[in-house]
Enzyme design. Structure first.
Site, PDB file in Angstrom:
ATOM      1  N   ARG A 212       5.281 -17.489   1.842  1.00 18.81           N
ATOM      2  CA  ARG A 212       6.363 -16.566   2.185  1.00 18.81           C
ATOM      3  C   ARG A 212       7.448 -17.254   2.981  1.00 18.81           C
ATOM      4  O   ARG A 212       8.428 -16.605   3.350  1.00 18.81           O
ATOM      5  CB  ARG A 212       5.790 -15.452   3.046  1.00 18.81           C
ATOM      6  CG  ARG A 212       5.701 -14.103   2.363  1.00 18.81           C
ATOM      7  CD  ARG A 212       4.954 -13.213   3.314  1.00 18.81           C
ATOM      8  NE  ARG A 212       5.268 -11.842   3.154  1.00 18.81           N
ATOM      9  CZ  ARG A 212       4.433 -10.949   2.654  1.00 18.81           C
ATOM     10  NH1 ARG A 212       3.258 -11.315   2.209  1.00 18.81           N
ATOM     11  NH2 ARG A 212       4.775  -9.684   2.606  1.00 18.81           N
TER      12      ARG A 212
ATOM     13  N   ARG B 101       3.210   5.211  -0.604  1.00 19.87           N
ATOM     14  CA  ARG B 101       1.956   4.537  -0.975  1.00 19.87           C
ATOM     15  C   ARG B 101       0.764   5.120  -0.200  1.00 19.87           C
ATOM     16  O   ARG B 101       0.849   5.396   0.985  1.00 19.87           O
ATOM     17  CB  ARG B 101       2.039   3.041  -0.675  1.00 19.87           C
ATOM     18  CG  ARG B 101       0.682   2.343  -0.845  1.00 19.87           C
ATOM     19  CD  ARG B 101       0.764   0.842  -0.800  1.00 19.87           C
ATOM     20  NE  ARG B 101       1.622   0.341   0.240  1.00 19.87           N
ATOM     21  CZ  ARG B 101       2.137  -0.875   0.250  1.00 19.87           C
ATOM     22  NH1 ARG B 101       1.896  -1.694  -0.745  1.00 19.87           N
ATOM     23  NH2 ARG B 101       2.889  -1.267   1.245  1.00 19.87           N
TER      24      ARG B 101
ATOM     25  N   ARG C 174      10.663  -5.428   7.000  1.00 20.29           N
ATOM     26  CA  ARG C 174       9.917  -6.282   6.052  1.00 20.29           C
ATOM     27  C   ARG C 174      10.828  -6.748   4.922  1.00 20.29           C
ATOM     28  O   ARG C 174      10.745  -7.894   4.465  1.00 20.29           O
ATOM     29  CB  ARG C 174       8.721  -5.498   5.485  1.00 20.29           C
ATOM     30  CG  ARG C 174       7.625  -5.315   6.518  1.00 20.29           C
ATOM     31  CD  ARG C 174       6.628  -4.240   6.133  1.00 20.29           C
ATOM     32  NE  ARG C 174       6.018  -4.429   4.832  1.00 20.29           N
ATOM     33  CZ  ARG C 174       5.343  -3.488   4.189  1.00 20.29           C
ATOM     34  NH1 ARG C 174       5.198  -2.294   4.722  1.00 20.29           N
ATOM     35  NH2 ARG C 174       4.831  -3.742   3.012  1.00 20.29           N
TER      36      ARG C 174
ATOM     37  N   ARG D 287      -0.804   2.962   5.079  1.00 19.51           N
ATOM     38  CA  ARG D 287      -0.756   1.754   5.918  1.00 19.51           C
ATOM     39  C   ARG D 287       0.171   1.970   7.108  1.00 19.51           C
ATOM     40  O   ARG D 287       1.222   2.588   6.970  1.00 19.51           O
ATOM     41  CB  ARG D 287      -0.257   0.570   5.077  1.00 19.51           C
ATOM     42  CG  ARG D 287      -1.356  -0.218   4.431  1.00 19.51           C
ATOM     43  CD  ARG D 287      -0.882  -1.209   3.407  1.00 19.51           C
ATOM     44  NE  ARG D 287       0.185  -2.114   3.819  1.00 19.51           N
ATOM     45  CZ  ARG D 287       0.659  -3.083   3.056  1.00 19.51           C
ATOM     46  NH1 ARG D 287       0.156  -3.285   1.850  1.00 19.51           N
ATOM     47  NH2 ARG D 287       1.631  -3.851   3.486  1.00 19.51           N
TER      48      ARG D 287
ATOM     49  N   LYS E 184       3.097  -5.857  -6.451  1.00 16.63           N
ATOM     50  CA  LYS E 184       2.249  -7.056  -6.579  1.00 16.63           C
ATOM     51  C   LYS E 184       0.756  -6.688  -6.539  1.00 16.63           C
ATOM     52  O   LYS E 184      -0.018  -7.147  -7.369  1.00 16.63           O
ATOM     53  CB  LYS E 184       2.569  -8.056  -5.445  1.00 16.63           C
ATOM     54  CG  LYS E 184       4.041  -8.477  -5.397  1.00 16.63           C
ATOM     55  CD  LYS E 184       4.302  -9.480  -4.297  1.00 16.63           C
ATOM     56  CE  LYS E 184       4.112  -8.945  -2.885  1.00 16.63           C
ATOM     57  NZ  LYS E 184       5.044  -7.871  -2.493  1.00 16.63           N
TER      58      LYS E 184
HETATM   59  P1  AP5 Z   1       2.078  -2.175  -4.307  1.00 23.79           P
HETATM   60  O1  AP5 Z   1       1.438  -2.657  -5.569  1.00 23.79           O
HETATM   61  O2  AP5 Z   1       1.187  -1.794  -3.180  1.00 23.79           O
HETATM   62  O3  AP5 Z   1       3.220  -3.199  -3.834  1.00 23.79           O
HETATM   63  P2  AP5 Z   1       3.131  -4.643  -3.174  1.00 23.79           P
HETATM   64  O4  AP5 Z   1       4.177  -5.478  -3.816  1.00 23.79           O
HETATM   65  O5  AP5 Z   1       1.721  -5.156  -3.217  1.00 23.79           O
HETATM   66  O6  AP5 Z   1       3.582  -4.239  -1.714  1.00 23.79           O
HETATM   67  P3  AP5 Z   1       3.113  -4.698  -0.272  1.00 23.79           P
HETATM   68  O7  AP5 Z   1       3.783  -3.761   0.683  1.00 23.79           O
HETATM   69  O8  AP5 Z   1       1.596  -4.779  -0.189  1.00 23.79           O
HETATM   70  O9  AP5 Z   1       3.717  -6.088  -0.176  1.00 23.79           O
HETATM   71  P4  AP5 Z   1       4.041  -6.860   1.084  1.00 23.79           P
HETATM   72  O10 AP5 Z   1       4.340  -8.163   0.495  1.00 23.79           O
HETATM   73  O11 AP5 Z   1       5.064  -6.293   1.965  1.00 23.79           O
HETATM   74  O12 AP5 Z   1       2.713  -6.658   1.955  1.00 23.79           O
HETATM   75  P5  AP5 Z   1       1.509  -7.644   2.329  1.00 23.79           P
HETATM   76  O13 AP5 Z   1       0.300  -6.824   2.351  1.00 23.79           O
HETATM   77  O14 AP5 Z   1       1.559  -8.883   1.531  1.00 23.79           O
HETATM   78  O15 AP5 Z   1       3.014  -0.928  -4.711  1.00 23.79           O
HETATM   79  C1  AP5 Z   1       3.721  -0.216  -3.716  1.00 23.79           C
HETATM   80  C2  AP5 Z   1       3.736   1.294  -4.095  1.00 23.79           C
HETATM   81  O16 AP5 Z   1       4.503   1.450  -5.282  1.00 23.79           O
HETATM   82  C3  AP5 Z   1       2.342   1.870  -4.388  1.00 23.79           C
HETATM   83  O17 AP5 Z   1       2.280   3.180  -3.899  1.00 23.79           O
HETATM   84  C4  AP5 Z   1       2.252   1.853  -5.922  1.00 23.79           C
HETATM   85  O18 AP5 Z   1       1.427   2.915  -6.404  1.00 23.79           O
HETATM   86  C5  AP5 Z   1       3.706   2.055  -6.315  1.00 23.79           C
HETATM   87  N1  AP5 Z   1       4.047   1.369  -7.550  1.00 23.79           N
HETATM   88  C6  AP5 Z   1       3.600   0.157  -7.977  1.00 23.79           C
HETATM   89  N2  AP5 Z   1       4.155  -0.134  -9.180  1.00 23.79           N
HETATM   90  C7  AP5 Z   1       4.975   0.909  -9.493  1.00 23.79           C
HETATM   91  C8  AP5 Z   1       5.834   1.203 -10.603  1.00 23.79           C
HETATM   92  N3  AP5 Z   1       5.957   0.353 -11.635  1.00 23.79           N
HETATM   93  N4  AP5 Z   1       6.536   2.363 -10.572  1.00 23.79           N
HETATM   94  C9  AP5 Z   1       6.405   3.241  -9.538  1.00 23.79           C
HETATM   95  N5  AP5 Z   1       5.601   3.022  -8.474  1.00 23.79           N
HETATM   96  C10 AP5 Z   1       4.903   1.867  -8.450  1.00 23.79           C
HETATM   97  O19 AP5 Z   1       1.937  -8.078   3.823  1.00 23.79           O
HETATM   98  C11 AP5 Z   1       1.897  -7.167   4.895  1.00 23.79           C
HETATM   99  C12 AP5 Z   1       2.261  -7.900   6.178  1.00 23.79           C
HETATM  100  O20 AP5 Z   1       1.306  -8.955   6.439  1.00 23.79           O
HETATM  101  C13 AP5 Z   1       3.621  -8.630   6.174  1.00 23.79           C
HETATM  102  O21 AP5 Z   1       4.669  -7.763   6.524  1.00 23.79           O
HETATM  103  C14 AP5 Z   1       3.380  -9.725   7.243  1.00 23.79           C
HETATM  104  O22 AP5 Z   1       3.477  -9.209   8.552  1.00 23.79           O
HETATM  105  C15 AP5 Z   1       1.932 -10.118   7.002  1.00 23.79           C
HETATM  106  N6  AP5 Z   1       1.819 -11.225   6.028  1.00 23.79           N
HETATM  107  C16 AP5 Z   1       1.218 -11.167   4.808  1.00 23.79           C
HETATM  108  N7  AP5 Z   1       1.303 -12.368   4.194  1.00 23.79           N
HETATM  109  C17 AP5 Z   1       1.965 -13.199   5.047  1.00 23.79           C
HETATM  110  C18 AP5 Z   1       2.395 -14.564   4.970  1.00 23.79           C
HETATM  111  N8  AP5 Z   1       2.136 -15.317   3.875  1.00 23.79           N
HETATM  112  N9  AP5 Z   1       3.051 -15.072   6.021  1.00 23.79           N
HETATM  113  C19 AP5 Z   1       3.301 -14.350   7.139  1.00 23.79           C
HETATM  114  N10 AP5 Z   1       2.949 -13.042   7.260  1.00 23.79           N
HETATM  115  C20 AP5 Z   1       2.287 -12.483   6.222  1.00 23.79           C
END
Ligand code: AP5
Length: 208
Positions: free
Chosen positions: A88, A127, A166, A155, A13
C-alpha cells in the site's frame, strides 16, 4: 499464481477475493484481515494497529512489512497467493520485491479494481460482515439472508468520516504504486462497477 489485488477501500477486493480463491486454490493474504484478527485478540500488534485503523490511517510500514514477510514464509503461501491490501506504499512494494527475489519467485500480475470515489462511501457505510463465516454483505446491494441478519456486524472503520480519510490515504500513498507495476507490464485494470457477478466475469476474463 502470485497476484496483487489493488483498489480503493470498498472497491470489492474482499468480495472478489473470496470468489477467486475457490477457483484458483491459492491463499488469500489480507493485511486488513490480519490486523483485525490482532485487534480482536488484543495483542500488542492489534493495539498498535487499532489506533491507526480507527483514524483511517495506514499502519506504519515497519510493522506491516514484518507481518507480511512472516506470512509469506508459511507453507500455504509457497503454492501462490492473492495479496489483498498489500503493498500500500512504495516502501511496502520495494520490500515485497526484495522478499520475492530472495525466494527466486516473481509476481504474475497486479489487478487494479477501479471504482470512482463517488461510489465508495455508499459501498462501505452499507457493508456488513458475518462474524461466523467472514462473508461480506451490503445492506442494499447484497443483503444478508434473514437467518443471519441479526448477527452481522459493521466494521468500526466503516464510519463515513473514517472512509474519507482512508480514501485520501489510498490516493496519496497507494495509487502511486500502480505506475511502478505498470512500468513492469504487470497491471491489468478491471472495472469494479456493476454487479459482483459482472465484476467476477471481468476478472476471470483477465486472468484467463
Ligand atoms: P469489499 O469487498 O468489502 O471491499 P474491499 O475492497 O475489500 O474494501 P475494504 O474496505 O476491506 O478495503 P480496504 O482496503 O480499505 O480495507 P483493509 O481491510 O485492507 O466491498 C465493500 C462493500 O461493497 C461490501 O458491502 C460489498 O458487499 C459491496 N460490494 C462489493 N462489490 C460490489 C459491487 N460490484 N456492487 C455493489 N456493491 C458491492 O484495510 C483496513 C485498514 O487496515 C486500513 O485502513 C489500514 O489502517 C490497515 N491496513 C491494511 N493493510 C495495510 C497495509 N498494507 N499498510 C498499512 N495499513 C494497512
Amino acid at each position: 499464481m502470485r497476484l496483487i489485488f489493488m483498489g480503493p477501500p470498498g472497491a470489492g477486493k474482499g468480495t472478489q477475493a473470496a470468489r477467486l480463491l475457490s477457483a484458483f486454490g491459492v491463499c488469500h493474504i489480507s493485511t486488513g484481515d490480519m490486523f483485525r484478527a490482532a485487534v480482536k485478540a488484543g495483542t500488542p500488534l492489534g493495539l498498535q494497529a487499532q489506533r491507526h485503523m480507527s483514524a483511517g490511517e495506514l499502519v506504519p510500514d515497519a510493522v506491516t512489512i514484518g507481518l507480511v514477510r512472516e506470512r509469506l514464509k508459511q507453507p500455504d503461501a509457497q503454492r501462490g497467493f492473492l495479496l489483498d491490501g498489500f503493498p500500500r506504499t512504495v516502501p511496502q512494494a520495494e520490500a515485497l520485491a526484495a522478499a520475492l527475489e530472495a525466494d527466486g519467485v516473481a509476481l504474475d500480475g497486479v489487478l487494479v479494481l477501479e471504482v470512482p470515489d463517488a461510489y465508495i462511501v455508499e459501498r462501505i457505510v452499507g457493508r456488513r460482515t458475518d462474524p461466523e463465516t467472514g462473508t461480506i454483505y451490503h445492506v442494499r446491494f447484497d443483503p444478508p439472508p434473514a437467518a443471519i441478519a441479526a448477527r452481522v456486524v459493521q466494521r468500526k472503520d466503516d464510519a463515513e468520516e473514517v472512509v474519507r480519510e482512508r480514501l485520501a490515504a489510498y490516493h496519496a500513498q497507494t495509487a502511486p504504486i500502480v505506475p511502478i507495476y505498470e512500468a513492469r507490464g504487470l497491471v491489468r485494470r478491471v472495472d469494479g462497477l456493476g454487479t459482483p457477478d459482472e465484476v467476477t466475469a471481468r476478472i476471470q476474463a483477465v486472468l484467463a
